[in-house]
Write an enzyme that holds these catalytic residues in place. Structure first.
Site, PDB file in Angstrom:
ATOM      1  N   PHE A 153      70.134  41.538 -25.542  1.00  0.00           N
ATOM      2  CA  PHE A 153      70.756  40.468 -26.337  1.00  0.00           C
ATOM      3  C   PHE A 153      70.152  40.345 -27.748  1.00  0.00           C
ATOM      4  N   LEU A 173      67.342  50.815 -20.636  1.00  0.00           N
ATOM      5  CA  LEU A 173      68.682  50.509 -20.092  1.00  0.00           C
ATOM      6  C   LEU A 173      68.573  50.016 -18.652  1.00  0.00           C
ATOM      7  N   THR A 231      56.515  45.585 -16.956  1.00  0.00           N
ATOM      8  CA  THR A 231      57.161  45.769 -18.271  1.00  0.00           C
ATOM      9  C   THR A 231      56.519  44.891 -19.336  1.00  0.00           C
ATOM     10  N   THR A 252      57.873  33.929 -26.650  1.00  0.00           N
ATOM     11  CA  THR A 252      58.734  32.800 -26.295  1.00  0.00           C
ATOM     12  C   THR A 252      57.959  31.484 -26.292  1.00  0.00           C
ATOM     13  N   ASP A 253      58.678  30.395 -26.526  1.00  0.00           N
ATOM     14  CA  ASP A 253      58.050  29.072 -26.439  1.00  0.00           C
ATOM     15  C   ASP A 253      57.648  28.742 -24.999  1.00  0.00           C
ATOM     16  N   GLU A 254      58.170  29.521 -24.041  1.00  0.00           N
ATOM     17  CA  GLU A 254      57.862  29.205 -22.641  1.00  0.00           C
ATOM     18  C   GLU A 254      56.388  29.426 -22.307  1.00  0.00           C
ATOM     19  N   TYR A 266      57.711  34.732 -15.222  1.00  0.00           N
ATOM     20  CA  TYR A 266      58.178  35.248 -16.518  1.00  0.00           C
ATOM     21  C   TYR A 266      57.273  34.775 -17.652  1.00  0.00           C
ATOM     22  N   SER A 267      57.090  33.449 -17.755  1.00  0.00           N
ATOM     23  CA  SER A 267      56.320  32.941 -18.894  1.00  0.00           C
ATOM     24  C   SER A 267      54.858  33.380 -18.805  1.00  0.00           C
ATOM     25  N   LYS A 285      54.674  36.856 -20.200  1.00  0.00           N
ATOM     26  CA  LYS A 285      54.781  36.848 -21.666  1.00  0.00           C
ATOM     27  C   LYS A 285      53.472  36.325 -22.284  1.00  0.00           C
ATOM     28  N   LYS A 294      72.487  34.144 -18.015  1.00  0.00           N
ATOM     29  CA  LYS A 294      71.849  33.019 -18.693  1.00  0.00           C
ATOM     30  C   LYS A 294      72.832  31.856 -18.828  1.00  0.00           C
ATOM     31  N   LEU A 295      72.296  30.649 -19.040  1.00  0.00           N
ATOM     32  CA  LEU A 295      73.112  29.430 -18.936  1.00  0.00           C
ATOM     33  C   LEU A 295      74.429  29.489 -19.726  1.00  0.00           C
ATOM     34  N   TYR A 302      71.589  23.337 -12.291  1.00  0.00           N
ATOM     35  CA  TYR A 302      70.398  23.151 -11.457  1.00  0.00           C
ATOM     36  C   TYR A 302      69.974  21.681 -11.492  1.00  0.00           C
ATOM     37  N   ARG A 322      65.834  24.889  -9.756  1.00  0.00           N
ATOM     38  CA  ARG A 322      64.951  26.057  -9.893  1.00  0.00           C
ATOM     39  C   ARG A 322      63.535  25.644  -9.480  1.00  0.00           C
TER      40      ARG A 322
HETATM   41  P1  NAD Z   1      67.472  40.912 -22.497  1.00  0.00           P
HETATM   42  O1  NAD Z   1      67.103  40.811 -21.052  1.00  0.00           O
HETATM   43  O2  NAD Z   1      68.867  40.611 -22.929  1.00  0.00           O
HETATM   44  O3  NAD Z   1      67.152  42.400 -23.022  1.00  0.00           O
HETATM   45  C1  NAD Z   1      65.987  43.082 -22.657  1.00  0.00           C
HETATM   46  C2  NAD Z   1      66.145  44.543 -23.081  1.00  0.00           C
HETATM   47  O4  NAD Z   1      64.926  45.228 -22.780  1.00  0.00           O
HETATM   48  C3  NAD Z   1      67.255  45.283 -22.324  1.00  0.00           C
HETATM   49  O5  NAD Z   1      68.006  46.096 -23.203  1.00  0.00           O
HETATM   50  C4  NAD Z   1      66.496  46.141 -21.323  1.00  0.00           C
HETATM   51  O6  NAD Z   1      67.177  47.358 -20.972  1.00  0.00           O
HETATM   52  C5  NAD Z   1      65.215  46.435 -22.088  1.00  0.00           C
HETATM   53  N1  NAD Z   1      64.075  46.739 -21.204  1.00  0.00           N
HETATM   54  C6  NAD Z   1      63.674  46.057 -20.112  1.00  0.00           C
HETATM   55  N2  NAD Z   1      62.614  46.672 -19.550  1.00  0.00           N
HETATM   56  C7  NAD Z   1      62.327  47.746 -20.340  1.00  0.00           C
HETATM   57  C8  NAD Z   1      61.332  48.749 -20.305  1.00  0.00           C
HETATM   58  N3  NAD Z   1      60.413  48.792 -19.326  1.00  0.00           N
HETATM   59  N4  NAD Z   1      61.314  49.690 -21.268  1.00  0.00           N
HETATM   60  C9  NAD Z   1      62.246  49.690 -22.270  1.00  0.00           C
HETATM   61  N5  NAD Z   1      63.235  48.768 -22.341  1.00  0.00           N
HETATM   62  C10 NAD Z   1      63.259  47.797 -21.389  1.00  0.00           C
HETATM   63  O7  NAD Z   1      66.408  40.009 -23.259  1.00  0.00           O
HETATM   64  P2  NAD Z   1      66.588  39.120 -24.583  1.00  0.00           P
HETATM   65  O8  NAD Z   1      67.104  37.804 -24.210  1.00  0.00           O
HETATM   66  O9  NAD Z   1      67.272  39.929 -25.611  1.00  0.00           O
HETATM   67  O10 NAD Z   1      65.060  38.923 -24.984  1.00  0.00           O
HETATM   68  C11 NAD Z   1      64.403  39.848 -25.848  1.00  0.00           C
HETATM   69  C12 NAD Z   1      62.963  39.402 -26.065  1.00  0.00           C
HETATM   70  O11 NAD Z   1      62.953  38.106 -26.642  1.00  0.00           O
HETATM   71  C13 NAD Z   1      62.157  39.292 -24.777  1.00  0.00           C
HETATM   72  O12 NAD Z   1      60.855  39.768 -25.031  1.00  0.00           O
HETATM   73  C14 NAD Z   1      62.137  37.803 -24.478  1.00  0.00           C
HETATM   74  O13 NAD Z   1      60.976  37.448 -23.779  1.00  0.00           O
HETATM   75  C15 NAD Z   1      62.153  37.232 -25.874  1.00  0.00           C
HETATM   76  N6  NAD Z   1      62.752  35.892 -26.019  1.00  0.00           N
HETATM   77  C16 NAD Z   1      64.001  35.637 -25.538  1.00  0.00           C
HETATM   78  C17 NAD Z   1      64.581  34.381 -25.734  1.00  0.00           C
HETATM   79  C18 NAD Z   1      65.973  34.067 -25.262  1.00  0.00           C
HETATM   80  O14 NAD Z   1      66.437  32.928 -25.401  1.00  0.00           O
HETATM   81  N7  NAD Z   1      66.741  35.030 -24.736  1.00  0.00           N
HETATM   82  C19 NAD Z   1      63.858  33.388 -26.420  1.00  0.00           C
HETATM   83  C20 NAD Z   1      62.585  33.679 -26.898  1.00  0.00           C
HETATM   84  C21 NAD Z   1      62.041  34.944 -26.706  1.00  0.00           C
HETATM   85  P1  TYD Z   2      68.285  30.050 -18.893  1.00  0.00           P
HETATM   86  O1  TYD Z   2      69.465  30.418 -19.716  1.00  0.00           O
HETATM   87  O2  TYD Z   2      67.997  30.847 -17.657  1.00  0.00           O
HETATM   88  O3  TYD Z   2      67.035  30.042 -19.876  1.00  0.00           O
HETATM   89  P2  TYD Z   2      65.494  29.510 -19.625  1.00  0.00           P
HETATM   90  O4  TYD Z   2      65.285  29.258 -18.191  1.00  0.00           O
HETATM   91  O5  TYD Z   2      64.680  30.685 -20.101  1.00  0.00           O
HETATM   92  O6  TYD Z   2      65.354  28.305 -20.484  1.00  0.00           O
HETATM   93  O7  TYD Z   2      68.430  28.534 -18.443  1.00  0.00           O
HETATM   94  C1  TYD Z   2      68.546  27.498 -19.388  1.00  0.00           C
HETATM   95  C2  TYD Z   2      68.546  26.189 -18.633  1.00  0.00           C
HETATM   96  O8  TYD Z   2      69.732  26.121 -17.833  1.00  0.00           O
HETATM   97  C3  TYD Z   2      67.389  26.056 -17.657  1.00  0.00           C
HETATM   98  O9  TYD Z   2      66.947  24.707 -17.651  1.00  0.00           O
HETATM   99  C4  TYD Z   2      67.999  26.405 -16.303  1.00  0.00           C
HETATM  100  C5  TYD Z   2      69.427  25.940 -16.439  1.00  0.00           C
HETATM  101  N1  TYD Z   2      70.447  26.719 -15.687  1.00  0.00           N
HETATM  102  C6  TYD Z   2      71.356  26.066 -14.852  1.00  0.00           C
HETATM  103  O10 TYD Z   2      71.338  24.837 -14.725  1.00  0.00           O
HETATM  104  N2  TYD Z   2      72.284  26.805 -14.175  1.00  0.00           N
HETATM  105  C7  TYD Z   2      72.341  28.162 -14.273  1.00  0.00           C
HETATM  106  O11 TYD Z   2      73.201  28.802 -13.588  1.00  0.00           O
HETATM  107  C8  TYD Z   2      71.412  28.825 -15.142  1.00  0.00           C
HETATM  108  C9  TYD Z   2      71.429  30.314 -15.291  1.00  0.00           C
HETATM  109  C10 TYD Z   2      70.481  28.055 -15.833  1.00  0.00           C
END
Ligand code: NAD
Ligand code: TYD
Length: 339
Positions: A11, A35, A100, A125-127, A153-154, A157, A192-193, A210, A276
């Site tokens: 993403f 991938l 990973t 991440t802020d988590e 997860y957190s 990280k 994701k949500l 949730y 959760r």
């Molecule tokens: P995502 O799950 O959409 O994408 C993760 C990517 O990493 C995928 O393309 C996957 O194939 C690749 N990957 C996973 N394991 C791998 C490995 N061992 N080697 C090489 N590639 C690998 O994640 P995202 O939401 O795009 O998040 C990207 C980064 O940003 C993460 O480090 C996450 O912790 C951080 N982050 C995400 C958010 C959020 O809201 N999504 C917020 C803050 C920080």
């Molecule tokens: P998520 O997108 O998984 O991000 P994060 O847990 O990293 O913040 O979830 C965002 C919020 O939405 C979190 O409080 C959990 C909640 N949630 C639901 O209530 N229902 C769902 O099906 C999902 C995936 C998340």
């Protein structure tokens, strides 16, 4: 400049690649991605034939493969997005998160050390700060807030972040870390949500909230995150942590109601399901440091960003329908069937 961007088929990584190609058209990007289920090569189809872009399928834990790529590409900087990123999956199976997110980070930084003290940026991440109580709206995460994690997860990280700072102190590796709040926007994986609720709404399926849905997340449009990372990369101080967030706190239930309203679907689709485990109550970033030092401010207001995002999902059904027709079906069954 040549940048190695890991996790660029996911993403935020893919959005970062698109942003960098347009902001710095002369720079070269090498995307390294394993991938996994979360990575999609189809996401990158618009840049695949770009002469300034190369895709390499590789695991960041594969030391030999990573070293060979660094030797070949001689990157000027590495931006590490690659991670296992979903909290619910980390509750089911923590070990791949440790591999990973922690081991992979150390392999990448070892490569940076060995091939010439290469600039390294860790996307965090802020988590890592844990959560804030709902009854203290005056509290925010600053860069000085102690690390205090809730989920596997957190924790993984946070482990990676500590390792990054240790590589700076021990080896003098030129590192930075950014800790961002929840992102939303195009190419967000539908576990994701926000994308899950949009897609379920479109299928008139139940919307699984949730618990009571009172948990608060601080939502930022993905392009604003990409711009912030670029700024940290170009102008950030080495060894520093930068929090990224745009003061946009929203309760989950309000997000889901908004999506229903935008898609003209009844709120009766909302189904409260078992909470959760260890669910964080509230995240809220104080972005003063990145604003004061680097001049960063978010540009996309949530009301516009969420409409753009919904419109994107409506016009990119080919992208997500392929995802949800595969392994995702099993995932959905395991996570939601008896909830
Ligand atoms: P995502 O799950 O959409 O994408 C993760 C990517 O990493 C995928 O393309 C996957 O194939 C690749 N990957 C996973 N394991 C791998 C490995 N061992 N080697 C090489 N590639 C690998 O994640 P995202 O939401 O795009 O998040 C990207 C980064 O940003 C993460 O480090 C996450 O912790 C951080 N982050 C995400 C958010 C959020 O809201 N999504 C917020 C803050 C920080
Ligand atoms: P998520 O997108 O998984 O991000 P994060 O847990 O990293 O913040 O979830 C965002 C919020 O939405 C979190 O409080 C959990 C909640 N949630 C639901 O209530 N229902 C769902 O099906 C999902 C995936 C998340």
């Amino acid at each position: 400049m040549t940048y190695i961007v890991t996790g660029g088929a996911g993403f935020i990584g893919s959005n970062f690649i698109f942003y960098m190609r347009s902001a710095h058209p002369d720079d070269r990007i090498v995307c390294l991605d394993k991938l996994t289920y979360a990575g999609n090569l189809s996401t990158l189809k618009s840049v695949m034939d770009d002469p300034h872009f190369r895709f390499v399928k590789l695991d960041i834990c594969d030391r030999e493969g990573v070293y060979a790529l660094f030797e070949e590409e001689k990157p000027d900087a590495v931006i590490n997005f690659a991670a296992e990123s979903h909290v619910d999956r980390s509750i089911e199976n923590p070990s791949i998160f440790l591999e990973t997110n922690i081991i992979g980070t150390s392999v990448l930084m070892d490569a940076c050390r060995i091939f010439g003290n290469i600039r390294y940026h860790q996307v965090s991440t802020d988590e890592v700060y844990g959560d804030l109580p709902l009854d203290r709206p005056d509290l925010f995460f600053t860069e000085e807030t102690p690390i205090h994690t809730s989920s596997p997860y957190s924790s993984s990280k946070a482990g990676a972040d500590l390792l990054v700072l240790a590589y700076k102190r021990t080896y003098g590796l030129p590192v930075t870390i950014s800790r961002c709040s929840n992102n939303y926007g195009p190419y967000h994986f539908p576990e994701k949500l926000i994308p899950l609720m949009i897609i379920n709404c479109l299928h008139d399926k139940p919307l699984p909230v949730y618990g009571e849905g009172l948990n608060v997340r601080d939502w930022l449009y993905v392009e604003d995150h990409c711009k912030a990372i670029d700024l940290v990369l170009q102008k950030g101080r080495i060894g520093e942590v930068y929090n990224i967030g745009g003061h946009n706190e929203m309760r989950n239930i309000d997000i889901v109601r908004l999506i229903c309203a935008e898609l003209h679907k009844p709120e009766s689709l909302i189904t409260h399901v078992t909470d959760r485990k260890g669910h964080d109550m509230r995240y809220a970033i104080d972005p003063t440091k990145i604003h004061n030092e680097l001049g960063w401010l978010p540009e996309t207001k949530f009301e516009n960003g969420i409409r753009q995002t919904i419109a994107w999902y409506l016009s990119h059904e080919d992208w997500w329908s392929e995802i949800i027709s595969g392994e995702y079906q099993n995932y959905y069954q395991v996570m939601y069937a008896n909830r």
